[in-house]
Design a protein around this motif. Sequence first.
Motif, PDB file in Angstrom:
ATOM      1  N   ALA A 223       0.826  -1.201   0.000  1.00  0.00           N
ATOM      2  CA  ALA A 223       0.000   0.000   0.000  1.00  0.00           C
ATOM      3  C   ALA A 223       0.866   1.260   0.000  1.00  0.00           C
ATOM      4  CB  ALA A 223      -0.931  -0.004   1.210  1.00  0.00           C
ATOM      5  N   SER A 224       2.023   1.185   0.641  1.00  0.00           N
ATOM      6  CA  SER A 224       2.948   2.319   0.668  1.00  0.00           C
ATOM      7  C   SER A 224       3.517   2.585  -0.722  1.00  0.00           C
ATOM      8  CB  SER A 224       4.078   2.062   1.663  1.00  0.00           C
ATOM      9  OG  SER A 224       3.581   1.869   2.959  1.00  0.00           O
ATOM     10  N   ILE A 225       3.773   1.512  -1.466  1.00  0.00           N
ATOM     11  CA  ILE A 225       4.259   1.680  -2.839  1.00  0.00           C
ATOM     12  C   ILE A 225       3.208   2.402  -3.673  1.00  0.00           C
ATOM     13  CG2 ILE A 225       4.861   0.448  -4.958  1.00  0.00           C
ATOM     14  CD1 ILE A 225       6.169  -1.690  -3.257  1.00  0.00           C
ATOM     15  N   LYS A 226       1.963   1.986  -3.542  1.00  0.00           N
ATOM     16  CA  LYS A 226       0.891   2.623  -4.315  1.00  0.00           C
ATOM     17  C   LYS A 226       0.715   4.079  -3.904  1.00  0.00           C
ATOM     18  CE  LYS A 226      -1.547  -1.730  -5.110  1.00  0.00           C
ATOM     19  NZ  LYS A 226      -2.781  -2.515  -4.859  1.00  0.00           N
ATOM     20  N   ALA A 227       0.816   4.343  -2.607  1.00  0.00           N
ATOM     21  CA  ALA A 227       0.700   5.727  -2.127  1.00  0.00           C
ATOM     22  C   ALA A 227       1.826   6.595  -2.668  1.00  0.00           C
ATOM     23  CB  ALA A 227       0.702   5.738  -0.602  1.00  0.00           C
ATOM     24  N   LEU A 228       3.017   6.030  -2.733  1.00  0.00           N
ATOM     25  CA  LEU A 228       4.175   6.738  -3.267  1.00  0.00           C
ATOM     26  C   LEU A 228       3.943   7.111  -4.729  1.00  0.00           C
ATOM     27  CD1 LEU A 228       7.161   7.651  -2.922  1.00  0.00           C
ATOM     28  CD2 LEU A 228       7.824   5.331  -3.552  1.00  0.00           C
ATOM     29  N   CYS A 229       3.487   6.143  -5.513  1.00  0.00           N
ATOM     30  CA  CYS A 229       3.256   6.385  -6.937  1.00  0.00           C
ATOM     31  C   CYS A 229       2.134   7.399  -7.160  1.00  0.00           C
ATOM     32  CB  CYS A 229       2.923   5.068  -7.645  1.00  0.00           C
ATOM     33  SG  CYS A 229       4.310   3.916  -7.770  1.00  0.00           S
ATOM     34  N   GLU A 230       1.132   7.382  -6.306  1.00  0.00           N
ATOM     35  CA  GLU A 230       0.015   8.308  -6.447  1.00  0.00           C
ATOM     36  C   GLU A 230       0.433   9.748  -6.143  1.00  0.00           C
ATOM     37  OE1 GLU A 230      -2.962   6.755  -3.870  1.00  0.00           O
ATOM     38  OE2 GLU A 230      -3.493   5.095  -5.216  1.00  0.00           O
ATOM     39  N   ARG A 231       1.392   9.922  -5.256  1.00  0.00           N
ATOM     40  CA  ARG A 231       1.825  11.273  -4.867  1.00  0.00           C
ATOM     41  C   ARG A 231       2.744  11.910  -5.908  1.00  0.00           C
ATOM     42  NH1 ARG A 231       1.624  12.988   0.690  1.00  0.00           N
ATOM     43  NH2 ARG A 231       0.426  11.542   1.980  1.00  0.00           N
ATOM     44  N   LYS A 288      12.280  16.858  -4.516  1.00  0.00           N
ATOM     45  CA  LYS A 288      10.840  16.609  -4.463  1.00  0.00           C
ATOM     46  C   LYS A 288      10.555  15.137  -4.206  1.00  0.00           C
ATOM     47  CE  LYS A 288       6.475  17.605  -4.858  1.00  0.00           C
ATOM     48  NZ  LYS A 288       5.781  18.372  -3.788  1.00  0.00           N
ATOM     49  N   LEU A 289      11.324  14.254  -4.850  1.00  0.00           N
ATOM     50  CA  LEU A 289      11.121  12.817  -4.634  1.00  0.00           C
ATOM     51  C   LEU A 289      11.378  12.441  -3.176  1.00  0.00           C
ATOM     52  CD1 LEU A 289      12.656  11.017  -7.757  1.00  0.00           C
ATOM     53  CD2 LEU A 289      10.263  11.508  -7.252  1.00  0.00           C
ATOM     54  N   ASN A 290      12.463  12.939  -2.621  1.00  0.00           N
ATOM     55  CA  ASN A 290      12.772  12.636  -1.216  1.00  0.00           C
ATOM     56  C   ASN A 290      11.676  13.165  -0.284  1.00  0.00           C
ATOM     57  OD1 ASN A 290      15.254  11.187  -1.351  1.00  0.00           O
ATOM     58  ND2 ASN A 290      16.350  13.085  -1.767  1.00  0.00           N
ATOM     59  N   GLU A 291      11.119  14.305  -0.638  1.00  0.00           N
ATOM     60  CA  GLU A 291      10.030  14.863   0.164  1.00  0.00           C
ATOM     61  C   GLU A 291       8.800  13.955   0.124  1.00  0.00           C
ATOM     62  OE1 GLU A 291       7.060  18.735  -0.087  1.00  0.00           O
ATOM     63  OE2 GLU A 291       9.125  18.920  -0.821  1.00  0.00           O
ATOM     64  N   ILE A 292       8.497  13.431  -1.060  1.00  0.00           N
ATOM     65  CA  ILE A 292       7.345  12.532  -1.206  1.00  0.00           C
ATOM     66  C   ILE A 292       7.562  11.241  -0.430  1.00  0.00           C
ATOM     67  CG2 ILE A 292       6.070  11.117  -2.862  1.00  0.00           C
ATOM     68  CD1 ILE A 292       6.485  13.377  -4.905  1.00  0.00           C
ATOM     69  N   THR A 294       9.387  10.832   2.229  1.00  0.00           N
ATOM     70  CA  THR A 294       9.248  11.171   3.656  1.00  0.00           C
ATOM     71  C   THR A 294       7.773  11.273   4.050  1.00  0.00           C
ATOM     72  OG1 THR A 294      11.350  12.368   3.657  1.00  0.00           O
ATOM     73  CG2 THR A 294       9.814  12.875   5.424  1.00  0.00           C
ATOM     74  N   GLN A 295       6.962  11.893   3.193  1.00  0.00           N
ATOM     75  CA  GLN A 295       5.533  12.041   3.470  1.00  0.00           C
ATOM     76  C   GLN A 295       4.839  10.682   3.550  1.00  0.00           C
ATOM     77  OE1 GLN A 295       4.274  14.535   0.242  1.00  0.00           O
ATOM     78  NE2 GLN A 295       4.976  16.436   1.215  1.00  0.00           N
ATOM     79  N   VAL A 296       5.189   9.776   2.642  1.00  0.00           N
ATOM     80  CA  VAL A 296       4.554   8.450   2.637  1.00  0.00           C
ATOM     81  C   VAL A 296       4.922   7.677   3.896  1.00  0.00           C
ATOM     82  CG1 VAL A 296       4.571   6.197   1.482  1.00  0.00           C
ATOM     83  CG2 VAL A 296       4.363   8.287   0.129  1.00  0.00           C
ATOM     84  N   LEU A 297       6.179   7.743   4.291  1.00  0.00           N
ATOM     85  CA  LEU A 297       6.614   7.022   5.500  1.00  0.00           C
ATOM     86  C   LEU A 297       5.968   7.624   6.759  1.00  0.00           C
ATOM     87  CD1 LEU A 297      10.401   6.497   4.712  1.00  0.00           C
ATOM     88  CD2 LEU A 297       8.595   4.772   4.707  1.00  0.00           C
ATOM     89  N   ALA A 298       5.807   8.938   6.792  1.00  0.00           N
ATOM     90  CA  ALA A 298       5.213   9.592   7.959  1.00  0.00           C
ATOM     91  C   ALA A 298       3.738   9.246   8.106  1.00  0.00           C
ATOM     92  CB  ALA A 298       5.388  11.092   7.846  1.00  0.00           C
ATOM     93  N   ALA A 299       3.099   8.907   6.964  1.00  0.00           N
ATOM     94  CA  ALA A 299       1.659   8.614   6.993  1.00  0.00           C
ATOM     95  C   ALA A 299       1.355   7.196   7.487  1.00  0.00           C
ATOM     96  CB  ALA A 299       1.066   8.812   5.597  1.00  0.00           C
ATOM     97  N   GLN A 300       2.386   6.376   7.636  1.00  0.00           N
ATOM     98  CA  GLN A 300       2.169   4.987   8.057  1.00  0.00           C
ATOM     99  C   GLN A 300       1.957   4.898   9.561  1.00  0.00           C
ATOM    100  OE1 GLN A 300       1.765   2.741   5.594  1.00  0.00           O
ATOM    101  NE2 GLN A 300       2.033   4.582   4.347  1.00  0.00           N
TER     102      GLN A 300
END
Length: 300
Positions: A223-231, A288-292, A294-300
């Motif tokens: 699910a984290s992979i999908k969230a990453l790709c969506e962002r 920008k990629l590193n920011e995304i 970080t955001q995905v990991l923080a949302a877990q």
Amino acid sequence: MEPVLVLVGFLGAGKTTLLKRLLLEAQQADWDPYVILNDYEHAELDARQLAGQLSEGALKPLDGSCICCSGITALRDSINRIPQRKQGITLIEANGTSDACRLMGFLGVGLDTRFKPPVQIAVVDAKNWQRRGEHNLLEANQVQVSSLIVLTHTKDLSEARIQTVKDELHQVNPHATILRVNELALWQLPELSPVSGSFDAFEHQKSHWSSCSVALPALPDEASIKALCERIPKTILRVKGCTQIGTSSDYTYFERCPDGAVSIRPFKGEPVTGSKLLVVGPGSDPGKLNEIVTQVLAAQ
């Protein structure tokens, strides 16, 4: 003489998937294939996925340049250094922004005489053909000098849409044979002849989009992979990566398809570049990629 087949097509059209199938057919028919892969960033990722289908030393990744211009010399040298084999066949996958006309014009000069003149095969995503907005010109350019055009992503399309795509492709290239991917067989390819004639000039440098990659830590789940790709913004035309999931020591490969769907599958072995997230397209930026991430990991 050994056939040289060049696969071209827009980002995500299905070139690598077709290549895998052709390699399987080549082995079944006792051909001895050699593969050259070109990509902007870390061609080794895709190369690793093909390694199990090829004999040792029969795979050459070329990244960091575009083989239709700055990388043409490296491509030509790589072909000429291919060992001579009985029943040899060379398959080249060009990166998704290659100027296919320019590539064939340069590649046909300077190859060893043991190779046949290169033949181009265009892979066209029928669902998205000429629905690329500002990138339509590049997609059309990629079929102009192809001897064969292979239609992919036709499963859920109406016959009317498929016929419209065929008609438009015939207007761009009246000399090419057009087949759906399920109609194609390897034995048809060595008999193809190069297409000659004039073609429309194309300002290829416009399609030299930025690309970048960043290190990717282990992700908690798919699910984290999908969230990453969506962002990642839709202006990014190509998204792919390789990472570990949870505490698993195995690696997982993923990519975002042109329609936004995310494909996830096991990665064979361990990536020589380590876990990576790679993108190609306008606005590619490591920060920008590193920011995304970080955001995905923080949302877990």
